[in-house]
Design a protein around this motif. Sequence first.
Motif, PDB file in Angstrom:
ATOM      1  N   ALA A   1     -14.395   2.331 -13.598  1.00 16.79           N
ATOM      2  CA  ALA A   1     -14.550   3.436 -12.638  1.00 16.79           C
ATOM      3  C   ALA A   1     -13.715   3.101 -11.402  1.00 16.79           C
ATOM      4  O   ALA A   1     -14.165   2.381 -10.513  1.00 16.79           O
ATOM      5  CB  ALA A   1     -16.012   3.624 -12.284  1.00 16.79           C
ATOM      6  N   LEU A   2     -12.505   3.598 -11.364  1.00 12.90           N
ATOM      7  CA  LEU A   2     -11.597   3.356 -10.243  1.00 12.90           C
ATOM      8  C   LEU A   2     -11.797   4.417  -9.181  1.00 12.90           C
ATOM      9  O   LEU A   2     -12.238   5.535  -9.472  1.00 12.90           O
ATOM     10  CB  LEU A   2     -10.146   3.395 -10.740  1.00 12.90           C
ATOM     11  CG  LEU A   2      -9.788   2.365 -11.814  1.00 12.90           C
ATOM     12  CD1 LEU A   2      -8.405   2.659 -12.369  1.00 12.90           C
ATOM     13  CD2 LEU A   2      -9.865   0.953 -11.259  1.00 12.90           C
ATOM     14  N   GLU A   3     -11.433   4.074  -7.959  1.00 10.95           N
ATOM     15  CA  GLU A   3     -11.452   5.080  -6.902  1.00 10.95           C
ATOM     16  C   GLU A   3     -10.407   6.134  -7.232  1.00 10.95           C
ATOM     17  O   GLU A   3      -9.329   5.824  -7.744  1.00 10.95           O
ATOM     18  CB  GLU A   3     -11.150   4.430  -5.557  1.00 10.95           C
ATOM     19  CG  GLU A   3     -11.268   5.390  -4.397  1.00 10.95           C
ATOM     20  CD  GLU A   3     -11.071   4.723  -3.039  1.00 10.95           C
ATOM     21  OE1 GLU A   3     -10.785   5.457  -2.088  1.00 10.95           O
ATOM     22  OE2 GLU A   3     -11.191   3.495  -2.945  1.00 10.95           O
ATOM     23  N   ILE A   4     -10.728   7.381  -6.926  1.00  9.56           N
ATOM     24  CA  ILE A   4      -9.844   8.510  -7.207  1.00  9.56           C
ATOM     25  C   ILE A   4      -9.541   9.197  -5.885  1.00  9.56           C
ATOM     26  O   ILE A   4     -10.458   9.542  -5.144  1.00  9.56           O
ATOM     27  CB  ILE A   4     -10.510   9.477  -8.199  1.00  9.56           C
ATOM     28  CG1 ILE A   4     -10.825   8.741  -9.502  1.00  9.56           C
ATOM     29  CG2 ILE A   4      -9.627  10.697  -8.438  1.00  9.56           C
ATOM     30  CD1 ILE A   4     -11.813   9.452 -10.382  1.00  9.56           C
ATOM     31  N   THR A   5      -8.254   9.389  -5.602  1.00  6.12           N
ATOM     32  CA  THR A   5      -7.864   9.957  -4.316  1.00  6.12           C
ATOM     33  C   THR A   5      -6.591  10.774  -4.447  1.00  6.12           C
ATOM     34  O   THR A   5      -5.872  10.676  -5.438  1.00  6.12           O
ATOM     35  CB  THR A   5      -7.664   8.835  -3.264  1.00  6.12           C
ATOM     36  OG1 THR A   5      -7.451   9.423  -1.979  1.00  6.12           O
ATOM     37  CG2 THR A   5      -6.503   7.930  -3.615  1.00  6.12           C
ATOM     38  N   ASN A   6      -6.325  11.555  -3.427  1.00  2.96           N
ATOM     39  CA  ASN A   6      -5.037  12.231  -3.302  1.00  2.96           C
ATOM     40  C   ASN A   6      -4.445  11.939  -1.924  1.00  2.96           C
ATOM     41  O   ASN A   6      -3.532  12.621  -1.480  1.00  2.96           O
ATOM     42  CB  ASN A   6      -5.180  13.744  -3.502  1.00  2.96           C
ATOM     43  CG  ASN A   6      -6.038  14.386  -2.439  1.00  2.96           C
ATOM     44  OD1 ASN A   6      -6.991  13.785  -1.941  1.00  2.96           O
ATOM     45  ND2 ASN A   6      -5.721  15.602  -2.064  1.00  2.96           N
TER      46      ASN A   6
ATOM     47  N   GLY B   1      -1.350   2.761  -6.280  1.00  3.37           N
ATOM     48  CA  GLY B   1      -1.695   4.104  -6.717  1.00  3.37           C
ATOM     49  C   GLY B   1      -1.069   4.405  -8.068  1.00  3.37           C
ATOM     50  O   GLY B   1       0.103   4.107  -8.291  1.00  3.37           O
ATOM     51  N   VAL B   2      -1.867   4.966  -8.954  1.00  6.28           N
ATOM     52  CA  VAL B   2      -1.381   5.346 -10.286  1.00  6.28           C
ATOM     53  C   VAL B   2      -1.708   6.817 -10.509  1.00  6.28           C
ATOM     54  O   VAL B   2      -2.872   7.213 -10.479  1.00  6.28           O
ATOM     55  CB  VAL B   2      -2.035   4.474 -11.382  1.00  6.28           C
ATOM     56  CG1 VAL B   2      -1.590   4.944 -12.763  1.00  6.28           C
ATOM     57  CG2 VAL B   2      -1.698   3.008 -11.182  1.00  6.28           C
ATOM     58  N   ASP B   3      -0.683   7.611 -10.701  1.00  6.03           N
ATOM     59  CA  ASP B   3      -0.869   9.031 -10.998  1.00  6.03           C
ATOM     60  C   ASP B   3      -1.551   9.181 -12.353  1.00  6.03           C
ATOM     61  O   ASP B   3      -1.423   8.315 -13.227  1.00  6.03           O
ATOM     62  CB  ASP B   3       0.494   9.727 -11.009  1.00  6.03           C
ATOM     63  CG  ASP B   3       0.395  11.208 -11.332  1.00  6.03           C
ATOM     64  OD1 ASP B   3      -0.498  11.884 -10.785  1.00  6.03           O
ATOM     65  OD2 ASP B   3       1.200  11.687 -12.151  1.00  6.03           O
ATOM     66  N   LEU B   4      -2.273  10.264 -12.521  1.00  6.06           N
ATOM     67  CA  LEU B   4      -2.985  10.507 -13.774  1.00  6.06           C
ATOM     68  C   LEU B   4      -2.092  11.243 -14.779  1.00  6.06           C
ATOM     69  O   LEU B   4      -1.585  10.649 -15.723  1.00  6.06           O
ATOM     70  CB  LEU B   4      -4.271  11.297 -13.500  1.00  6.06           C
ATOM     71  CG  LEU B   4      -5.165  11.551 -14.709  1.00  6.06           C
ATOM     72  CD1 LEU B   4      -5.678  10.254 -15.304  1.00  6.06           C
ATOM     73  CD2 LEU B   4      -6.314  12.464 -14.322  1.00  6.06           C
TER      74      LEU B   4
ATOM     75  N   ILE C   1      -6.673   5.745  -8.736  1.00  8.44           N
ATOM     76  CA  ILE C   1      -6.036   6.889  -9.372  1.00  8.44           C
ATOM     77  C   ILE C   1      -5.618   7.828  -8.245  1.00  8.44           C
ATOM     78  O   ILE C   1      -6.436   8.248  -7.442  1.00  8.44           O
ATOM     79  CB  ILE C   1      -6.997   7.596 -10.349  1.00  8.44           C
ATOM     80  CG1 ILE C   1      -7.473   6.627 -11.442  1.00  8.44           C
ATOM     81  CG2 ILE C   1      -6.330   8.833 -10.949  1.00  8.44           C
ATOM     82  CD1 ILE C   1      -6.365   6.004 -12.273  1.00  8.44           C
ATOM     83  N   PHE C   2      -4.329   8.116  -8.179  1.00  9.14           N
ATOM     84  CA  PHE C   2      -3.749   8.935  -7.122  1.00  9.14           C
ATOM     85  C   PHE C   2      -3.280  10.237  -7.775  1.00  9.14           C
ATOM     86  O   PHE C   2      -2.262  10.268  -8.459  1.00  9.14           O
ATOM     87  CB  PHE C   2      -2.583   8.185  -6.482  1.00  9.14           C
ATOM     88  CG  PHE C   2      -2.038   8.844  -5.263  1.00  9.14           C
ATOM     89  CD1 PHE C   2      -2.637   8.652  -4.031  1.00  9.14           C
ATOM     90  CD2 PHE C   2      -0.926   9.663  -5.343  1.00  9.14           C
ATOM     91  CE1 PHE C   2      -2.120   9.261  -2.895  1.00  9.14           C
ATOM     92  CE2 PHE C   2      -0.411  10.280  -4.207  1.00  9.14           C
ATOM     93  CZ  PHE C   2      -1.009  10.081  -2.982  1.00  9.14           C
ATOM     94  N   THR C   3      -4.058  11.308  -7.595  1.00  9.45           N
ATOM     95  CA  THR C   3      -3.779  12.539  -8.324  1.00  9.45           C
ATOM     96  C   THR C   3      -4.062  13.774  -7.483  1.00  9.45           C
ATOM     97  O   THR C   3      -5.021  13.799  -6.702  1.00  9.45           O
ATOM     98  CB  THR C   3      -4.612  12.593  -9.626  1.00  9.45           C
ATOM     99  OG1 THR C   3      -4.385  13.841 -10.286  1.00  9.45           O
ATOM    100  CG2 THR C   3      -6.097  12.422  -9.371  1.00  9.45           C
TER     101      THR C   3
END
Length: 104
Positions: free
Chosen positions: A79-84, A12-15, A54-56
């Motif tokens: 285009a990476l998956e984006i999640t929280n 996971g990478v924060d934005l 992307i973990f935001t």
Amino acid sequence: MSIAEDTRSWIGVDLDGTLAFYDKWRGPEHIGAPILNMKNRVLAWIKEGKRVKIFTARATNPEQIPLITSWLQNNGLPALEITNIKDWLMVELWDDRAVGVVVN
């Protein structure tokens, strides 16, 4: 096989403040310039076959997802998956606000 060896595992990478420059909230449409060292790290992980998301907190609002996807594309990232939401397959989290602790 450990979770870290599972091909479904992810990093996971924060934005804001980690992958993109952040100094203050300027509204949902604004995402800062990419932070080059982190961008290169993400691209290297992808080249190595690692799964990156992307973990935001922005992902709590579904209307933010297309803005983030566009930002990724406009800044040379796939285009990476984006999640929280984290799950048992997340093996690392890179975040400007996280505090690392020793397990247990």
